[in-house]
Write a protein that holds these residues in place. Sequence first.
Motif, PDB file in Angstrom:
ATOM      1  N   LEU A   1      29.260  81.034  37.663  1.00 58.49           N
ATOM      2  CA  LEU A   1      29.324  82.436  37.664  1.00 58.49           C
ATOM      3  C   LEU A   1      27.919  82.874  36.477  1.00 58.49           C
ATOM      4  CD1 LEU A   1      30.431  85.188  38.411  1.00 58.49           C
ATOM      5  CD2 LEU A   1      31.949  85.130  36.202  1.00 58.49           C
ATOM      6  N   VAL A   2      27.838  82.277  35.615  1.00 57.65           N
ATOM      7  CA  VAL A   2      26.895  82.603  34.665  1.00 57.65           C
ATOM      8  C   VAL A   2      25.462  82.308  35.191  1.00 57.65           C
ATOM      9  CG1 VAL A   2      25.631  81.855  32.479  1.00 57.65           C
ATOM     10  CG2 VAL A   2      28.128  82.344  32.335  1.00 57.65           C
ATOM     11  N   GLU A   3      25.247  81.168  35.946  1.00 53.03           N
ATOM     12  CA  GLU A   3      24.283  80.622  36.320  1.00 53.03           C
ATOM     13  C   GLU A   3      23.647  81.960  37.678  1.00 53.03           C
ATOM     14  OE1 GLU A   3      22.958  77.249  39.574  1.00 53.03           O
ATOM     15  OE2 GLU A   3      24.095  76.719  37.962  1.00 53.03           O
ATOM     16  N   LEU A   4      24.732  82.157  38.414  1.00 53.91           N
ATOM     17  CA  LEU A   4      24.512  83.165  39.362  1.00 53.91           C
ATOM     18  C   LEU A   4      23.914  84.535  38.875  1.00 53.91           C
ATOM     19  CD1 LEU A   4      27.372  82.090  41.962  1.00 53.91           C
ATOM     20  CD2 LEU A   4      24.974  81.630  42.314  1.00 53.91           C
ATOM     21  N   THR A   5      24.818  84.972  37.950  1.00 55.02           N
ATOM     22  CA  THR A   5      24.610  86.357  37.543  1.00 55.02           C
ATOM     23  C   THR A   5      23.072  86.177  36.720  1.00 55.02           C
ATOM     24  OG1 THR A   5      25.701  85.893  35.323  1.00 55.02           O
ATOM     25  CG2 THR A   5      26.821  87.040  37.177  1.00 55.02           C
ATOM     26  N   ALA A   6      22.740  85.146  36.039  1.00 56.30           N
ATOM     27  CA  ALA A   6      21.329  85.229  35.466  1.00 56.30           C
ATOM     28  C   ALA A   6      20.343  85.103  36.764  1.00 56.30           C
ATOM     29  CB  ALA A   6      21.314  83.911  34.769  1.00 56.30           C
ATOM     30  N   THR A   7      20.629  84.578  37.895  1.00 53.47           N
ATOM     31  CA  THR A   7      19.612  84.666  38.976  1.00 53.47           C
ATOM     32  C   THR A   7      19.690  85.914  39.130  1.00 53.47           C
ATOM     33  OG1 THR A   7      20.363  82.296  39.385  1.00 53.47           O
ATOM     34  CG2 THR A   7      19.230  83.680  40.922  1.00 53.47           C
ATOM     35  N   LEU A   8      20.827  86.703  39.590  1.00 51.74           N
ATOM     36  CA  LEU A   8      20.787  87.999  39.909  1.00 51.74           C
ATOM     37  C   LEU A   8      19.870  88.957  38.944  1.00 51.74           C
ATOM     38  CD1 LEU A   8      21.786  90.481  41.643  1.00 51.74           C
ATOM     39  CD2 LEU A   8      23.812  90.463  40.246  1.00 51.74           C
ATOM     40  N   ALA A   9      20.140  88.874  37.530  1.00 48.22           N
ATOM     41  CA  ALA A   9      19.401  89.520  36.607  1.00 48.22           C
ATOM     42  C   ALA A   9      17.790  89.200  36.804  1.00 48.22           C
ATOM     43  CB  ALA A   9      19.819  89.022  35.374  1.00 48.22           C
ATOM     44  N   GLY A  10      17.596  87.892  36.956  1.00 49.07           N
ATOM     45  CA  GLY A  10      16.159  88.099  37.068  1.00 49.07           C
ATOM     46  C   GLY A  10      15.551  88.540  38.105  1.00 49.07           C
ATOM     47  N   THR A  11      16.184  88.496  39.499  1.00 43.94           N
ATOM     48  CA  THR A  11      15.746  89.117  40.563  1.00 43.94           C
ATOM     49  C   THR A  11      15.795  90.752  40.442  1.00 43.94           C
ATOM     50  OG1 THR A  11      16.886  87.435  42.118  1.00 43.94           O
ATOM     51  CG2 THR A  11      16.144  89.665  43.045  1.00 43.94           C
ATOM     52  N   ALA A  12      16.587  91.528  39.875  1.00 41.71           N
ATOM     53  CA  ALA A  12      16.388  92.645  39.368  1.00 41.71           C
ATOM     54  C   ALA A  12      15.547  93.016  38.563  1.00 41.71           C
ATOM     55  CB  ALA A  12      17.834  93.390  38.897  1.00 41.71           C
ATOM     56  N   ARG A  13      15.319  92.250  37.485  1.00 38.43           N
ATOM     57  CA  ARG A  13      14.265  92.575  36.378  1.00 38.43           C
ATOM     58  C   ARG A  13      12.808  92.609  37.085  1.00 38.43           C
ATOM     59  NH1 ARG A  13      16.309  88.543  32.702  1.00 38.43           N
ATOM     60  NH2 ARG A  13      14.012  88.157  32.229  1.00 38.43           N
ATOM     61  N   LEU A  14      12.519  91.661  38.131  1.00 38.16           N
ATOM     62  CA  LEU A  14      11.197  91.510  39.072  1.00 38.16           C
ATOM     63  C   LEU A  14      11.277  92.463  39.962  1.00 38.16           C
ATOM     64  CD1 LEU A  14      10.881  87.637  39.081  1.00 38.16           C
ATOM     65  CD2 LEU A  14      10.019  89.365  37.308  1.00 38.16           C
ATOM     66  N   PHE A  15      12.085  93.365  40.268  1.00 43.18           N
ATOM     67  CA  PHE A  15      12.343  94.321  41.370  1.00 43.18           C
ATOM     68  C   PHE A  15      10.991  95.348  41.334  1.00 43.18           C
ATOM     69  CE2 PHE A  15      13.770  98.247  43.890  1.00 43.18           C
ATOM     70  CZ  PHE A  15      13.882  97.657  45.054  1.00 43.18           C
ATOM     71  N   SER A  16      10.472  95.441  42.297  1.00 47.33           N
ATOM     72  CA  SER A  16       9.135  96.365  42.582  1.00 47.33           C
ATOM     73  C   SER A  16       9.277  97.063  44.136  1.00 47.33           C
ATOM     74  CB  SER A  16       8.028  95.828  42.409  1.00 47.33           C
ATOM     75  OG  SER A  16       7.877  94.723  43.231  1.00 47.33           O
ATOM     76  N   LEU A  17       8.396  98.174  44.377  1.00 49.83           N
ATOM     77  CA  LEU A  17       8.583  98.770  45.427  1.00 49.83           C
ATOM     78  C   LEU A  17       7.713  97.937  46.132  1.00 49.83           C
ATOM     79  CD1 LEU A  17       8.227 102.690  44.322  1.00 49.83           C
ATOM     80  CD2 LEU A  17      10.232 101.465  45.257  1.00 49.83           C
ATOM     81  N   PRO A  18       7.932  98.018  47.653  1.00 48.38           N
ATOM     82  CA  PRO A  18       6.950  97.348  48.626  1.00 48.38           C
ATOM     83  C   PRO A  18       5.620  97.391  48.268  1.00 48.38           C
ATOM     84  CG  PRO A  18       8.628  98.140  49.927  1.00 48.38           C
ATOM     85  CD  PRO A  18       8.859  98.727  48.556  1.00 48.38           C
ATOM     86  N   GLU A  19       5.093  98.900  47.865  1.00 48.79           N
ATOM     87  CA  GLU A  19       3.841  98.984  47.741  1.00 48.79           C
ATOM     88  C   GLU A  19       3.133  98.461  46.532  1.00 48.79           C
ATOM     89  OE1 GLU A  19       5.787 102.681  46.725  1.00 48.79           O
ATOM     90  OE2 GLU A  19       5.894 101.309  48.500  1.00 48.79           O
ATOM     91  N   GLN A  20       3.948  98.038  45.517  1.00 46.49           N
ATOM     92  CA  GLN A  20       3.660  97.480  44.328  1.00 46.49           C
ATOM     93  C   GLN A  20       3.661  95.993  44.110  1.00 46.49           C
ATOM     94  OE1 GLN A  20       6.927  99.103  41.956  1.00 46.49           O
ATOM     95  NE2 GLN A  20       5.596 100.870  41.280  1.00 46.49           N
ATOM     96  N   ARG A  21       4.034  95.319  45.205  1.00 42.55           N
ATOM     97  CA  ARG A  21       4.071  93.943  45.117  1.00 42.55           C
ATOM     98  C   ARG A  21       2.734  93.147  45.666  1.00 42.55           C
ATOM     99  NH1 ARG A  21       9.696  94.306  48.599  1.00 42.55           N
ATOM    100  NH2 ARG A  21      10.896  94.812  46.987  1.00 42.55           N
ATOM    101  N   GLU A  22       2.477  92.120  45.133  1.00 43.37           N
ATOM    102  CA  GLU A  22       1.249  91.450  45.384  1.00 43.37           C
ATOM    103  C   GLU A  22       1.358  90.740  46.541  1.00 43.37           C
ATOM    104  OE1 GLU A  22      -0.406  89.513  42.180  1.00 43.37           O
ATOM    105  OE2 GLU A  22       0.029  90.976  40.799  1.00 43.37           O
ATOM    106  N   ILE A  23       0.263  90.672  47.366  1.00 50.21           N
ATOM    107  CA  ILE A  23       0.589  89.943  48.731  1.00 50.21           C
ATOM    108  C   ILE A  23      -0.216  88.574  48.381  1.00 50.21           C
ATOM    109  CG2 ILE A  23      -0.136  89.960  51.186  1.00 50.21           C
ATOM    110  CD1 ILE A  23       0.335  92.708  51.210  1.00 50.21           C
TER     111      ILE A  23
END
Length: 107
Positions: free
Chosen positions: A85-107
Amino acid sequence: MTNVQILPLRKLNPDHSERLASQLMQAQENHVDLGSRVQHIRAAGETIQQLSDRLRIHLDVTSHQLADLGVAERCQAEFAILRKLVELTATLAGTARLFSLPEQREI
């Protein structure tokens, strides 16, 4: 004797929560642009990471305390689940902290 540690809880005021939910529903029904939620998502990710880190520390401390008492073997399956559970929540946290709008993402 084992030291029991309680993780702090932040209780929401039911009236406040209901009012916010009502305002959000009304805004959605009226197609109001509430703006970007990127910063909120990133902040939530940071909070989740902090909670995950604290839970990992508490699990380690408790695991050592149970080992000192000679009863850690009885709880191995439960600790494995909690560590996952700790591992999965850390993964979720990492994803959320890197979240950006589609136009802000690098291609």
